[in-house]
Scaffold this motif. Sequence first.
Motif, short mmCIF file in Angstrom:
data_model
loop_
_atom_site.label_atom_id
_atom_site.label_comp_id
_atom_site.label_asym_id
_atom_site.label_seq_id
_atom_site.Cartn_x
_atom_site.Cartn_y
_atom_site.Cartn_z
N ARG A 62 -41.72 13.22 1.01
CA ARG A 62 -41.06 14.52 0.90
C ARG A 62 -39.93 14.64 1.93
O ARG A 62 -38.88 15.21 1.64
CB ARG A 62 -42.08 15.65 1.10
N GLU A 63 -40.13 14.08 3.12
CA GLU A 63 -39.08 14.10 4.15
C GLU A 63 -37.91 13.20 3.76
O GLU A 63 -36.76 13.51 4.04
CB GLU A 63 -39.65 13.67 5.49
N PRO A 66 -35.68 15.28 0.50
CA PRO A 66 -35.76 16.75 0.52
C PRO A 66 -35.09 17.34 -0.72
O PRO A 66 -34.13 16.78 -1.24
CB PRO A 66 -35.01 17.12 1.80
#
Length: 127
Positions: A62-63, A66
Amino acid sequence: MSAQTDRYTIAVTRYFEAWNAPDAQTRAKAVADAWSPDGTYTDPLADAGGHEEITAVISAAREQFPGCAFRLTGTVDGHHDTARFSWELVNETGGTAPVAGSDVITLDDEGGIRAVLGFLDRVPAAA
């Protein structure tokens, strides 16, 4: 839809809820809801066991991407305690899908994910 098909669909829905959870607390709960306590996740880039490690793998993805969300492509197919499905990681603003893959999951008797074997079909060069 048969009870067995429902079982696969529910497991995959929970899987995507974990991958798309917006924050760490929601993500940890979603992983606990989707995976059995000793569940695993393995793909070409990760090999995780247990809720904490699986949550960390999802958080890292997820990082790295984004503004993207995981979406099912096609239908879920399964037999016995195994299901397979394909997915894309879609940029929610532009609609592009920089990453795509296919996963095979094995379920426990309660419908929790025991194991995920993930395959990456499309990955950006910088990933």
